[in-house]
Design an enzyme around this catalytic site. Structure first.
Site, PDB file in Angstrom:
ATOM      1  N   LEU A  72       0.866  -1.169   0.000  1.00 31.38           N
ATOM      2  CA  LEU A  72       0.000   0.000   0.000  1.00 31.38           C
ATOM      3  C   LEU A  72       0.907   1.223   0.000  1.00 31.38           C
ATOM      4  CD1 LEU A  72      -2.674  -0.964   2.709  1.00 31.38           C
ATOM      5  CD2 LEU A  72      -2.973  -0.971   0.222  1.00 31.38           C
ATOM      6  N   ASP A  73       0.481   2.303  -0.656  1.00 29.28           N
ATOM      7  CA  ASP A  73       1.257   3.539  -0.648  1.00 29.28           C
ATOM      8  C   ASP A  73       1.457   4.019   0.790  1.00 29.28           C
ATOM      9  OD1 ASP A  73       1.124   3.412  -3.398  1.00 29.28           O
ATOM     10  OD2 ASP A  73      -0.550   4.826  -3.533  1.00 29.28           O
ATOM     11  N   HIS A  74       2.469   4.816   1.004  1.00 27.16           N
ATOM     12  CA  HIS A  74       2.779   5.246   2.377  1.00 27.16           C
ATOM     13  C   HIS A  74       1.611   6.010   2.996  1.00 27.16           C
ATOM     14  CE1 HIS A  74       3.406   9.656   2.102  1.00 27.16           C
ATOM     15  NE2 HIS A  74       3.696   9.399   0.843  1.00 27.16           N
TER      16      HIS A  74
ATOM     17  N   THR B 287      -1.619   5.519   2.166  1.00 26.32           N
ATOM     18  CA  THR B 287      -2.827   4.698   2.135  1.00 26.32           C
ATOM     19  C   THR B 287      -2.877   3.839   3.385  1.00 26.32           C
ATOM     20  OG1 THR B 287      -2.840   4.626  -0.286  1.00 26.32           O
ATOM     21  CG2 THR B 287      -4.075   2.911   0.861  1.00 26.32           C
TER      22      THR B 287
ATOM     23  N   HIS C  11      -0.409   2.874  -8.046  1.00 27.40           N
ATOM     24  CA  HIS C  11      -1.301   3.992  -7.694  1.00 27.40           C
ATOM     25  C   HIS C  11      -2.636   3.901  -8.431  1.00 27.40           C
ATOM     26  CE1 HIS C  11       2.198   6.873  -6.362  1.00 27.40           C
ATOM     27  NE2 HIS C  11       2.053   5.819  -5.575  1.00 27.40           N
TER      28      HIS C  11
END
Length: 243
Positions: free
Chosen positions: A105-107, A109, A188
């Site tokens: 997961l993105d930082h 998110t 993303h």
């Protein structure tokens, strides 16, 4: 399965073989309530409970299957560069036994992410060809109508993609919140799809993987838990889209 105590301790992430032997000879290890003094002793792993220093109980697990409610500003990399890694939220023995995030997961998110040391499980849950559905809740930067959900389900064109990408489902919950189910894992992807549809993502949370929901785990941000057999089965069931 029967194994020598030093091998069992090492497999559970309690240190090097030498260090594990020292734990035993120092009297720091109990097996099912009995203090052990011989690291060569062979014991049955089925139903085994290891106690360290008389206070920490660790049931033997051949593999770890866990879930974490990821907080913001943590990286899912094993070698984070700009933020702390989510593995720092786990007990040291799990890190020693090479538990790793299943996907990323993105930082910024938040939400549900799996962790394991079982390579076959990691592959089955993360490889694109398995099309594992994942459900996200996005907060929109601008108010939207049902037309946004319809466009996401019909497909939007992303830069560098040969064909439009469609959500499995998209449901507008209110003008600024939308639930999106995807079975791809492109870079993303939710943020790019919303931008391609003329909106932007202000915040993003993964709320389910397959039929396993974050709400059912009752984890606060930063908390983790082992998965039960039933919860592992739920990963491979269909998400509840409310249809």
């Amino acid at each position: 399965m029967k194994l020598a105590i030093d091998r069992i301790l090492q497999s559970q992430g309690f240190g090097t073989r030498k260090g594990c032997r020292e734990l035993v000879t120092d009297g720091d290890v109990s097996i099912n309530g009995e203090v052990m003094d011989d690291w060569r002793a062979v014991v049955e792993t089925d139903g085994l409970v290891i106690t360290l220093f008389g206070e920490e109980d660790w049931p033997y697990r051949e593999h770890v299957y866990a879930a974490l409610n990821k907080p913001p500003n943590y990286e899912c990399s094993r070698k984070p560069s700009h933020h702390p890694g989510i593995l720092t939220l786990l007990p040291e023995p799990l890190r020693w036994r090479d538990v790793q995030p299943v996907g990323r997961l993105d930082h910024d998110t938040t939400g549900l992410i799996l962790l394991s040391d079982d390579g076959a499980f990691i592959h089955a849950q993360s490889h694109p060809r398995h099309h594992q559905p994942k459900t996200y809740m996005a907060t929109l930067a601008e108010p939207a109508t049902e037309a946004l959900a319809q466009e996401l389900e019909s497909g939007v064109q992303l830069h560098d993609e040969p064909a439009p990408i469609a959500a499995l489902s998209a449901k507008l919950l209110d003008p600024t919140h939308i639930e999106i189910v995807l079975d791809q894992g492109k870079y993303h992807q939710v943020k790019r799809m919303l931008a391609a549809a003329g909106n932007h993502c202000a915040a993003l949370t993964r709320v389910a993987i397959g039929g396993l929901t974050l709400s059912s785990l009752n984890l606060a941000e930063g908390e983790w838990c082992y998965l039960t057999e039933a919860q592992i089965v739920a990963l491979n069931s269909e998400p509840d889209t409310g249809a």
